[in-house]
Structure formats: C-alpha cells, structure tokens
Scaffold this motif. Sequence first.
Motif, short mmCIF file in Angstrom:
data_model
loop_
_atom_site.label_atom_id
_atom_site.label_comp_id
_atom_site.label_asym_id
_atom_site.label_seq_id
_atom_site.Cartn_x
_atom_site.Cartn_y
_atom_site.Cartn_z
N TRP A 263 17.77 64.49 -50.81
CA TRP A 263 19.13 63.80 -50.56
C TRP A 263 20.07 64.28 -51.86
O TRP A 263 21.09 64.98 -51.73
N LEU A 264 19.47 64.36 -52.74
CA LEU A 264 20.31 64.60 -54.17
C LEU A 264 20.39 66.34 -54.38
O LEU A 264 21.44 66.80 -54.45
N ALA A 265 19.36 67.08 -53.59
CA ALA A 265 19.59 68.40 -53.50
C ALA A 265 20.76 68.95 -52.49
O ALA A 265 21.58 69.69 -52.97
N TYR A 266 20.90 68.22 -51.65
CA TYR A 266 22.21 68.36 -50.69
C TYR A 266 23.38 68.13 -51.33
O TYR A 266 24.35 68.80 -51.15
N ARG A 267 23.18 66.89 -52.00
CA ARG A 267 24.58 66.32 -52.77
C ARG A 267 25.13 67.21 -53.75
O ARG A 267 26.42 67.47 -53.89
N THR A 268 23.94 67.96 -54.66
CA THR A 268 24.62 68.72 -55.66
C THR A 268 24.77 70.20 -55.24
O THR A 268 25.36 71.08 -55.93
N GLY A 269 24.40 70.41 -54.08
CA GLY A 269 24.61 71.90 -53.33
C GLY A 269 23.44 72.77 -53.86
O GLY A 269 23.33 73.85 -53.68
N SER A 270 22.44 72.21 -54.63
CA SER A 270 21.27 72.87 -54.93
C SER A 270 20.46 73.30 -53.68
O SER A 270 19.78 74.38 -53.77
N MET A 271 20.45 72.80 -52.56
CA MET A 271 19.90 72.97 -51.28
C MET A 271 20.82 73.06 -50.17
O MET A 271 21.86 72.28 -50.48
N ARG A 272 20.60 74.20 -49.40
CA ARG A 272 21.57 74.53 -48.34
C ARG A 272 20.75 74.27 -46.99
O ARG A 272 19.68 74.44 -46.93
N TYR A 273 21.57 74.15 -45.89
CA TYR A 273 21.10 74.29 -44.39
C TYR A 273 21.69 75.33 -43.83
O TYR A 273 23.03 74.99 -43.64
N GLY A 274 21.30 75.95 -43.18
CA GLY A 274 22.13 77.22 -42.35
C GLY A 274 21.31 77.78 -40.93
O GLY A 274 20.14 77.47 -40.88
N LEU A 275 22.14 77.98 -40.21
CA LEU A 275 21.87 78.80 -39.00
C LEU A 275 22.01 80.32 -39.08
O LEU A 275 23.22 80.87 -39.29
N LEU A 276 20.90 81.04 -39.15
CA LEU A 276 21.03 82.60 -39.11
C LEU A 276 20.73 82.97 -37.61
O LEU A 276 19.52 82.57 -37.14
N THR A 277 21.55 83.73 -37.06
CA THR A 277 21.24 84.62 -35.78
C THR A 277 21.35 85.93 -35.92
O THR A 277 22.05 86.53 -36.68
N ALA A 278 20.39 86.54 -35.28
CA ALA A 278 20.44 88.11 -35.27
C ALA A 278 19.83 88.76 -33.90
O ALA A 278 19.29 87.78 -33.14
N HIS A 279 19.53 89.94 -33.74
CA HIS A 279 19.30 90.47 -32.54
C HIS A 279 18.55 91.81 -32.79
O HIS A 279 18.91 92.50 -33.63
N LYS A 280 17.72 91.95 -31.75
CA LYS A 280 16.71 93.20 -31.69
C LYS A 280 17.57 94.32 -30.90
O LYS A 280 18.09 93.90 -29.78
N PRO A 281 17.99 95.47 -31.63
CA PRO A 281 18.84 96.28 -30.87
C PRO A 281 18.27 96.75 -29.80
O PRO A 281 16.96 96.95 -29.54
N SER A 282 19.13 96.84 -28.70
CA SER A 282 18.65 97.40 -27.41
C SER A 282 17.98 98.99 -27.32
O SER A 282 17.38 99.21 -26.37
N ASP A 283 18.65 99.58 -28.34
CA ASP A 283 18.05 101.08 -28.14
C ASP A 283 17.11 101.53 -29.02
O ASP A 283 16.65 102.41 -29.36
N ARG A 284 16.25 100.20 -29.47
CA ARG A 284 14.95 100.53 -30.46
C ARG A 284 13.90 99.76 -29.73
O ARG A 284 14.05 98.77 -29.31
N ALA A 285 12.65 100.29 -29.81
CA ALA A 285 11.59 99.73 -29.41
C ALA A 285 11.03 98.59 -30.52
O ALA A 285 11.41 98.72 -31.61
#
Length: 285
Positions: A263-285
């Motif tokens: 709770w404190l880590a979120y309040r101080t900004g010490s800890m973050r929560y994120g959504l990372l999105t990425a994709h595997k390129p179509s032209d690579r195996a």
Amino acid sequence: MIIPREPQSSAAVAEHYDELDRFYRDIWGEHVHHGLWTTGRETPDGAVEALIAHLADALALVPGQHVCDVGCGYGATAEWLARHHGVRVTGVTLSAAQIGRADQRVVGSPRLRFLRQDWLANTFEDGAFDHVIAIESSEHMPDKQRFFDEAYRTLKPGGRLAIYAWLARDRSRSWEERLLLEPICREGRLPGMGTEAEYRAWAEKAGFDMDGFEDLSRRVRRTWSLCAGRVATKLLTRPDYRRYLLDARSKNRVFALSLPRIWLAYRTGSMRYGLLTAHKPSDRA
C-alpha cells in the motif's frame, strides 16, 4: 531489478500459494489479481473483471483463438475470457491447490484446459498459441529473460503477448529498496521485481516488437486498501486467521507484513503497476 536477500525458487512460490490458499480465496477472491478502477464507482468484483476486459481489449481477441494464461491461478480469468470472447484458454500454474480448483471449471467447458507445470520448463510446441498472457505472474519467475523467450517460442508469428506486472520504480532510492521493495519480494516470494525499462529490454531481446506500455498504478492501488480492510476484519472475527499468524510453523505468515508495505509502495510511487503489450513479428519464425 530488485533481488531479495533470500533467493526465491519456483518451489517456494508453489508452497506459498498452497499454504495460503484459503486466505487468498477469502481476501483476493477467485481471480487473485488487482482490480481496475476507472470511474471510482466500480464494485470490487466489477473492478477485477474490468482489469481482464482491459487486457482483452488490448489483445483484440477473436473467437476461436488459443490463449495461454501463464500463472492462471484458480482459472477464473481463463473462464471469463472463454465465456466473454469465445477463445480457447490453456492455463498453467505451479500450485497444486490452484490446479485442483481450476480443473473444476473444465466440466462443461470444452474451451478450457489447465496444467500444473513450470512455465520456464513448459511442454508446449513452438507456435502453439495466438496470445500469451501473464497477469501478475512474471514477478514469480526466477529467470525473467527465459519467461519472455518461452512466450516468443510458443507464440505463432503475429501472436501477441500481454503482461500485467508489479514493477519497481526506475532508479529507486536506497530507502525504498531497503524498507519496501526488497521486503515485498522476500515476503511475497518474488525472485525479482523488474522495472519498465527492464521488461522492455527482455521483450526486445526475446525478439518481440513492443506495442505499448500503460501505467495503471493509480487505477489499481485501491485494491490494497480493500485487502487490508478484509484482513483486519478476518483477524477480528476469525480465530483461524489469528492462529495462523501466531503459529511459528506457518512459513508464509510473513506475507501479512507485505500488505501495508505494498500500500505504501504504491502511495509513494516506489512500486508501479503496468500493462506491457508486444507481438511476435509475422515475418520471423
């Protein structure tokens, strides 16, 4: 990356969830992850489902696609995705307690499958999935680069990866690491807590093209006020909670100390929560 003083193995992670099973279901519910508040008027259950829906929107799921839920918990999120989007979901977890409950969801739902195995030593074929998701499970991986490498290997060309992750602040200060982040890792059985920059680097090294990163810290942190309130109520009304915390044989009772830390880590900004999105390129195996 924040590394706990005491190394945390996959076996320790499994033991953590098995020992705390009844408490997790009481406090977190069947989904075992944060809620997402957009208006502030969402109910706790509505916020939890909003977090799943936000991920599904980011992936643009199509009926019939095959999704791997890495660290599927009790299978509730997989079931929600199958029911609302018509996708097939294979979930994996280290926990025997979790797989037991998840398997109950398979009855009458041919789009669900659950396996107890370590993602870092999984048995899936190359290109098995259209999407790989990890909701607050990558933190428990001892080898973060291998986590991304396996996601890349098991995705079809063009397949997408979506990760909700607990993250350390970039360039965290020494007091944050000492008082908040390192104890959170140790008490929560996290082998390491990465930063946004490290997650991007691991994804790119595996071969992914980054699609985006969304900082959701402010929209999820209410989760911990609710959890703290639920724990306090249980301690006042349930003798079994008090007995567990007072029993020196309870290996994972220390996690109770992490509730105020997080709770404190979120309040101080010490800890973050994120959504990372990425994709595997179509032209690579």
